[in-house]
Structures are given as C-alpha cells and as structure tokens.
Design an enzyme around this catalytic site. Structure first.
Site, PDB file in Angstrom:
ATOM      1  N   SER A 174       0.800  -1.226   0.000  1.00  0.00           N
ATOM      2  CA  SER A 174       0.000   0.000   0.000  1.00  0.00           C
ATOM      3  C   SER A 174       0.838   1.283   0.000  1.00  0.00           C
ATOM      4  O   SER A 174       1.608   1.512  -0.918  1.00  0.00           O
ATOM      5  CB  SER A 174      -0.931  -0.063   1.209  1.00  0.00           C
ATOM      6  OG  SER A 174      -1.779   1.029   1.257  1.00  0.00           O
TER       7      SER A 174
ATOM      8  N   ASP B 168      -3.422   6.304  -2.936  1.00  0.00           N
ATOM      9  CA  ASP B 168      -2.235   5.738  -2.289  1.00  0.00           C
ATOM     10  C   ASP B 168      -1.645   4.670  -3.220  1.00  0.00           C
ATOM     11  O   ASP B 168      -2.112   4.479  -4.349  1.00  0.00           O
ATOM     12  CB  ASP B 168      -2.550   5.176  -0.891  1.00  0.00           C
ATOM     13  CG  ASP B 168      -3.330   3.885  -0.939  1.00  0.00           C
ATOM     14  OD1 ASP B 168      -3.996   3.636  -1.961  1.00  0.00           O
ATOM     15  OD2 ASP B 168      -3.270   3.115   0.035  1.00  0.00           O
TER      16      ASP B 168
ATOM     17  N   ASP C 200      -1.639   1.471  -3.586  1.00  0.00           N
ATOM     18  CA  ASP C 200      -2.406   0.364  -4.175  1.00  0.00           C
ATOM     19  C   ASP C 200      -3.829   0.795  -4.525  1.00  0.00           C
ATOM     20  O   ASP C 200      -4.708  -0.038  -4.778  1.00  0.00           O
ATOM     21  CB  ASP C 200      -2.397  -0.878  -3.272  1.00  0.00           C
ATOM     22  CG  ASP C 200      -3.041  -0.636  -1.917  1.00  0.00           C
ATOM     23  OD1 ASP C 200      -3.163   0.542  -1.517  1.00  0.00           O
ATOM     24  OD2 ASP C 200      -3.423  -1.622  -1.263  1.00  0.00           O
TER      25      ASP C 200
ATOM     26  N   ASP D 200      -6.394   2.091  -2.900  1.00  0.00           N
ATOM     27  CA  ASP D 200      -7.618   1.861  -2.124  1.00  0.00           C
ATOM     28  C   ASP D 200      -7.962   3.048  -1.223  1.00  0.00           C
ATOM     29  O   ASP D 200      -8.930   3.003  -0.480  1.00  0.00           O
ATOM     30  CB  ASP D 200      -7.573   0.539  -1.335  1.00  0.00           C
ATOM     31  CG  ASP D 200      -6.440   0.473  -0.336  1.00  0.00           C
ATOM     32  OD1 ASP D 200      -5.674   1.444  -0.229  1.00  0.00           O
ATOM     33  OD2 ASP D 200      -6.322  -0.577   0.326  1.00  0.00           O
TER      34      ASP D 200
ATOM     35  N   GLU E  45     -12.286   5.726   6.804  1.00  0.00           N
ATOM     36  CA  GLU E  45     -11.251   6.138   7.730  1.00  0.00           C
ATOM     37  C   GLU E  45     -10.881   7.566   7.332  1.00  0.00           C
ATOM     38  O   GLU E  45     -10.992   7.936   6.158  1.00  0.00           O
ATOM     39  CB  GLU E  45     -10.027   5.234   7.613  1.00  0.00           C
ATOM     40  CG  GLU E  45     -10.307   3.814   8.080  1.00  0.00           C
ATOM     41  CD  GLU E  45      -9.026   3.008   8.288  1.00  0.00           C
ATOM     42  OE1 GLU E  45      -8.828   2.521   9.405  1.00  0.00           O
ATOM     43  OE2 GLU E  45      -8.236   2.859   7.346  1.00  0.00           O
ATOM     44  N   ALA E  46     -10.393   8.342   8.298  1.00  0.00           N
ATOM     45  CA  ALA E  46     -10.054   9.737   8.006  1.00  0.00           C
ATOM     46  C   ALA E  46      -9.034   9.813   6.873  1.00  0.00           C
ATOM     47  O   ALA E  46      -9.030  10.751   6.078  1.00  0.00           O
ATOM     48  CB  ALA E  46      -9.509  10.403   9.261  1.00  0.00           C
TER      49      ALA E  46
ATOM     50  N   ARG F 121      -2.474   4.507  20.502  1.00  0.00           N
ATOM     51  CA  ARG F 121      -2.670   3.082  20.227  1.00  0.00           C
ATOM     52  C   ARG F 121      -1.444   2.533  19.506  1.00  0.00           C
ATOM     53  O   ARG F 121      -0.755   3.280  18.789  1.00  0.00           O
ATOM     54  CB  ARG F 121      -3.929   2.841  19.388  1.00  0.00           C
ATOM     55  CG  ARG F 121      -3.976   3.628  18.106  1.00  0.00           C
ATOM     56  CD  ARG F 121      -5.188   3.280  17.275  1.00  0.00           C
ATOM     57  NE  ARG F 121      -4.984   2.053  16.524  1.00  0.00           N
ATOM     58  CZ  ARG F 121      -4.286   1.950  15.402  1.00  0.00           C
ATOM     59  NH1 ARG F 121      -3.706   3.015  14.861  1.00  0.00           N
ATOM     60  NH2 ARG F 121      -4.171   0.793  14.790  1.00  0.00           N
TER      61      ARG F 121
ATOM     62  N   ARG G 108       1.058   5.187  17.934  1.00  0.00           N
ATOM     63  CA  ARG G 108       0.530   6.405  17.303  1.00  0.00           C
ATOM     64  C   ARG G 108      -0.155   7.280  18.339  1.00  0.00           C
ATOM     65  O   ARG G 108      -0.880   6.779  19.202  1.00  0.00           O
ATOM     66  CB  ARG G 108      -0.498   6.046  16.233  1.00  0.00           C
ATOM     67  CG  ARG G 108       0.080   5.355  15.037  1.00  0.00           C
ATOM     68  CD  ARG G 108      -0.880   5.432  13.842  1.00  0.00           C
ATOM     69  NE  ARG G 108      -0.523   4.444  12.844  1.00  0.00           N
ATOM     70  CZ  ARG G 108       0.487   4.579  11.984  1.00  0.00           C
ATOM     71  NH1 ARG G 108       1.229   5.664  12.013  1.00  0.00           N
ATOM     72  NH2 ARG G 108       0.746   3.627  11.111  1.00  0.00           N
TER      73      ARG G 108
HETATM   74  C1  LIG Z   1      -3.872   6.190  11.628  1.00  0.00           C
HETATM   75  C2  LIG Z   1      -3.926   5.455  10.357  1.00  0.00           C
HETATM   76  O1  LIG Z   1      -4.114   6.075   9.302  1.00  0.00           O
HETATM   77  N1  LIG Z   1      -3.767   4.120  10.413  1.00  0.00           N
HETATM   78  C3  LIG Z   1      -3.784   3.282   9.225  1.00  0.00           C
HETATM   79  C4  LIG Z   1      -2.704   2.225   9.296  1.00  0.00           C
HETATM   80  O2  LIG Z   1      -2.955   1.399  10.409  1.00  0.00           O
HETATM   81  P1  LIG Z   1      -2.114   1.414  11.770  1.00  0.00           P
HETATM   82  O3  LIG Z   1      -2.649   0.235  12.529  1.00  0.00           O
HETATM   83  O4  LIG Z   1      -2.449   2.718  12.410  1.00  0.00           O
HETATM   84  O5  LIG Z   1      -0.676   1.342  11.410  1.00  0.00           O
HETATM   85  O6  LIG Z   1      -2.760   1.420   8.127  1.00  0.00           O
HETATM   86  C5  LIG Z   1      -3.980   0.689   7.992  1.00  0.00           C
HETATM   87  C6  LIG Z   1      -3.865  -0.181   6.771  1.00  0.00           C
HETATM   88  O7  LIG Z   1      -3.708   0.558   5.607  1.00  0.00           O
HETATM   89  C7  LIG Z   1      -5.160   1.662   7.925  1.00  0.00           C
HETATM   90  O8  LIG Z   1      -6.349   0.932   7.874  1.00  0.00           O
HETATM   91  C8  LIG Z   1      -5.134   2.594   9.129  1.00  0.00           C
HETATM   92  O9  LIG Z   1      -6.127   3.563   9.029  1.00  0.00           O
HETATM   93 MG   LIG Z   2      -3.764   1.178   0.479  1.00  0.00          MG
END
Ligand SMILES: CC(=O)N[C@H]1[C@@H](OP(=O)(O)O)O[C@H](CO)[C@@H](O)[C@@H]1O
Ligand SMILES: [Mg+2]
EC number: 5.4.2.3
Length: 542
Positions: A64, A276, A278, A280, A370-371, A496, A505
């Site tokens: 990704s 991004d 890939d 998505d 997701e944001a 988290r 994060r």
């Molecule tokens: C804050 C943030 O943007 N986290 C991303 C990121 O996950 P993390 O678990 O935060 O590393 O990658 C994920 C997969 O692409 C996506 O689903 C998620 O929203």
């Molecule tokens: Mg992606």
C-alpha cells in the site's frame, strides 16, 4: 496433502531464522527481502481456505502506502472481504513456524477448520507495481501449486480490483464480470448514466488532477479513462514514469503532511486528489485564492456521500436506516456535523477497514471511511432489490432519484474502499449537486489536529478499549492523557499501537493548531515515559 513435497519446496522459500511477523491490520508487511517464505506460505494457506470455503480466495501482493522497498500480502475472503479473524491467527502461526514444524502446523489448521483436503481449490492473485512484487507473487503461486490448487494470476491490479474479482467469481458474475474490462464497464456505465442527469453536463470544470503516488492507480486509471471520458477528464500526475512509489506523494503523504504532493502543481480553483500506492485510498484538496492548501479527507468524503444518499432516500420516500462508521481518528467536527446537523447515526470502531466494514454491514446502508480516505458504502441485499424495483416503478422526480440510487449502488465498490470508484462517486455527486470543491469543504471546519509516532521497546504494552479511545495499560497512561487534555479547549487525544508499523501512534485535536501540536507532543512524552520509550525523547517538532 503431499507433506514430503511441501517440506522440500518450503526449503526453497526458507524462513530467515529468528524472524517473526504478524498478520496485522492489513496482512503482513515488511522489507521485501524478508517476505519470500511468507508469500509461499500464504499460497499454501489460501489453498486451505479455498478448500474450506469451497470458494475462490484472493491473494494480493502489496504494501500500500509503505516505502517502495517494503512489500506485503493479504488474503481476500469469498465475498471480497478481509480474511476472517480465526484465519488471521492461522496465517500468523504458519508464517512463524520453523521449517521442521511446517507439516504439523498445516495439519493442525486443516483439522481445526475441518478442511476437506479432497476439495478443489482456486486462488486468484494480484500485485502492485513494486519492483519486488512480481517475484514475490511467483512465490505465492509456488505455494498454491504445491498444495494442488489451481490459480489465475491477474498480474498488475489495484487492491480493490482484486477484491472485486474475488466477489464476482464467487457470485457467478452477479456482482459483475471478473475481468478488468468487466470492472471498467460496470463502474463507467453507472458513472455515465449518473452524470448524464447533471444539469451542467459538458461543463469544462468537469476535470480533475490525480496524483497516483507513482503506483498501480496510474496504470489502471489510464486503462479505464476511455470508458468514462464523456463524463470526466482526468489528468494524471506521479504516474510512475519518473518518481519513486509513495515518495513525497500519494494519499498518505498528503493526509499526514497536510500539504500538496510533489510532482503536481495545485492551482487556484483546481480540483485535485491523491491515491495511495495500491489505490484503495483517496483524499481531495484544493488551493484557495490566497494560495492556502485545503485538505478534504475521508471524513468529509463520508459526509458528502451520506448527505447525498439521505437526500435521495427522502426524495423517494423510503426511510431506510443509514449510518456512518468512523474510527477514533475521525475529526471531532465531522462527527458533530453528522450527528447534530445531518442527524445521521455515527458509530466508532477500531482502526482497520475490516472493523468498519463489519459494522457498516449491520445497516440498510452503511457509509464507512477512515479519516485517511479508505472507505466505501454498503447496501444490504434487500435494499438493492427494493431500489431496483422502485427505479422501474416510480416516475418523475421520484423515479429519477431511484434511478440515481440504482446507479450509485453500482458505482461503489462494495467489497473494499476503492480510490477509482470513490473518485467517480464524488465527481458524480459534485456534478449532480452543482457543488464546487470549496462549497463541499465549507460543510464544516475541521478541528486542528496532529498525529505523531513514538518508538517504544514493545508497543504491545499499550492495550486499549472503547474503540481505541482509552488506554487500559500501562498503568497511569490514561490518567496522564486525561490531565493533559483538560488543559486545552475542544480537545481530545488518544494513543494506540500501530498494526502496520513498529510505533505507537498519538492523535490529538484542539481548538488551534498550536494547541493540537502541543497536546500531541505532551502525550508523546507521557507515552515515552510510561510505555518504555526508546531512542531520543520526543521533541516538539512543529
Ligand atoms: C492512523 C492510520 O491512518 N492508520 C492506518 C494504518 O494502520 P495502523 O494500525 O495505524 O498502522 O494502516 C492501515 C492499513 O492501511 C489503515 O487501515 C489505518 O487507518
Ligand atoms: Mg492502500
């Protein structure tokens, strides 16, 4: 299962000793050179999952938005959804088994999941444009073949296209034709039908600049352009001919740095978006007359989509339950606007689209984003049937609204967030409503926010509850965050462990950028102190 042959072949894809990886938020991700054994083993696992579900299973090779040197893999379940949680555990187990334990682990999984080993298996494979992806997908194929599975290699695909293919194949083509042409035709037909009804059709403002992150999105959008060109003209940037994948460009860069990508000039009044690596995820942006950059993220995309759907439902007089699903990263202003102004119920789930997707499935219509711009809308089967029927029966304004809904259902990729499909949905809505990007942006004002990363020895010491908005461990951390949040106005903060990177994060928002930055920094310090920070203490960086 010819265990002897598997052992022999597995040695050709040997696991580097001491390496353990986990099937995380989006499958396995690591440096590409560490992934050969993982790919082979996921080929094996896909065959077992296919035999168990008696369905086609997908394997996507991509990392990704990660740097070009990384790679990753994830499995796609029969209806195009993410792999079931119990199988994620099997994936982790199989990935980390030492060579001599491979046989036992495979037999264990087969027994636990009652896999009928005589059943046929079929696996479809897709990959992104990373230099390492072709060889790694060959290792997946090795795994599939050695367990006697059949496969079809789609080669280069966006992640959501692979999800689409899997769903088409398992629904006997009801969802669409399982080819690139089928995908392009389904989406473009819906888009062209929709935009035909826009009063300003043919307007020169119907063009968009797309930053493709130097990834697969560029190839696939080029391939598709001719199908919808009568409704929209796209100008591609960062198309992979020069720059490096995801480097200083793409949706993740634009969202996290809140600035335009390199390789694309954003002029006043131009509508721009970034995919991004890939394809998505998607975010939109523009520059105002003063040259200020404005980001329109997943939250605002969800708001635009849900308000449009709500208007159409009102028009046809159907009261279906429509909800929006977000994560803790959703801007507080967006949640407030959705709940208080639009009167749409909002739910918050853990990070990772599989959580949002599952929640959204509980409703007649579930819009989730997701944001960071990953999302789509889901329509229950009953709703789809009903809308189709109304589109045939109703006349005049109601009939027009029902037909719009029918087309918009087809335009969404309901199997996964899809930058191409979402872009077409957004473009159609803007055209139909006659909205400029500035007017869309003005729906509400984002609260200033900041995301930071903290390095700790073991990020698993942080556990969370309440959709990740509260930290349960380590002791004292949540209390510290609560005290810090109290110091600022309209503030909120949470931490988290990332599921895709070895970091914790930190998110903070407040009434001013200065406050959000300062709160994020203070929370980072608390994490560093209480959760075993390593390396340099977090410095105020903004
Ligand atoms: C804050 C943030 O943007 N986290 C991303 C990121 O996950 P993390 O678990 O935060 O590393 O990658 C994920 C997969 O692409 C996506 O689903 C998620 O929203
Ligand atoms: Mg992606």
């Amino acid at each position: 299962m010819d265990l002897g042959a598997i052992t022999k072949h597995s040695a050709l894809h040997a696991k580097p000793s001491g390496l353990t990886l986990q099937y995380g938020t989006a499958g396995f991700r690591s440096k590409a050179e560490h992934l050969d054994h993982i790919m082979f083993r996921m080929g094996l696992l896909a065959v077992l999952r296919s035999k168990q579900t008696k369905s086609t299973i997908g394997v996507m090779v991509t990392a990704s938005h990660n740097p070009e040197e990384d790679n990753g893999v994830k499995l796609v379940d029969p209806l195009g959804e993410m792999l079931a949680p119990s199988w994620e555990e099997h994936a982790t187990c199989l990935a980390n088994a030492e060579e001599q334990d491979m046989q036992t682990v495979l037999v264990d999984i087969s027994e636990k999941e009652a896999v009928d080993l005589h059943q046929d298996a079929f696996v479809v494979i897709g990959r992104d444009t990373r230099p390492s992806s072709e060889k790694l997908s060959q290792s997946v194929i090795d795994g599939v073949t050695i367990l006697g599975g059949q496969f079809y290699d789609y080669g280069l695909l966006t992640t959501p296209q692979l999800h689409y293919m899997v769903c088409c194949r398992n629904t006997s083509g009801q969802y669409g034709k399982a080819t690139i042409e089928g995908y392009c035709q389904k989406l473009s037909k819906a888009f062209v039908e929709l935009t035909k009804q826009a009063s300003c059709s043919g307007d020169e403002s119907r063009c968009i600049k797309v930053d493709c992150a130097n990834g697969i999105g560029a190839l696939k959008l080029k391939e598709m352009e001719r199908y919808f060109s009568q409704g929209l003209s796209v100008q591609l940037f960062n198309d992979g001919t020069k720059g490096k994948l995801n480097h200083l460009c793409g949706a993740d860069f634009v969202k996290s740095h809140q600035k335009p990508p390199q390789g694309m000039e954003v002029k006043f009044n131009e509508r721009c978006c970034s995919f991004d690596g890939d394809a998505d995820r998607i975010v939109y942006y523009y520059c105002d007359a003063d040259g200020h950059f404005h980001l329109i993220d997943g939250d605002k995309i969800a708001t635009l989509i849900s308000s449009f759907l709500k208007e159409l439902l009102l028009e046809i007089g159907e009261s279906l339950n429509l909800c929006v699903v977000q994560t803790a990263y959703a801007n507080g202003s967006s949640t407030q606007y959705l709940e208080e102004v639009m009167k749409v119920p909002v739910y918050c789930t853990k990070t990772g689209v599989k959580h949002l997707h599952h929640k959204a499935q509980e409703f007649d219509i579930g819009v989730y984003f997701e944001a960071n711009g990953h999302g789509t809308a889901l329509f229950s089967k009953a709703v789809e049937v009903k809308i189709k029927q109304l589109a045939r029966e109703l006349e005049d304004k109601k009939g027009k609204a029902a037909k719009m809904l029918e087309n918009i259902i087809d335009l969404f990729n309901q199997t996964a967030g899809d930058a191409i499909s979402d872009m077409l949905v957004i473009e159609a809505i803007l055209a139909l409503k006659g909205l400029t990007v500035q007017q869309w942006d003005a729906l509400y004002t984002d609260l200033p926010n900041r995301q930071l990363k903290v390095k700790v020895a073991d990020r698993r010491v942080i556990s969370t509850t309440d959709a990740e908005r509260q930290a349960l461990t380590p002791p004292g951390l949540q209390e510290a965050i609560n005290d810090l949040v109290k110091k600022y106005k309209r503030s909120r903060a949470f931490v988290r462990p990332s599921g895709t990177e070895d970091v914790v994060r930190v998110y903070a928002e407040a009434d001013s950028q200065e406050s959000a930055d300062s709160l994020a920094h203070e929370v980072s310090l608390a994490v560093f102190q209480l959760a075993g920070g390593i390396g340099e203490r977090p410095q105020p960086s903004f």
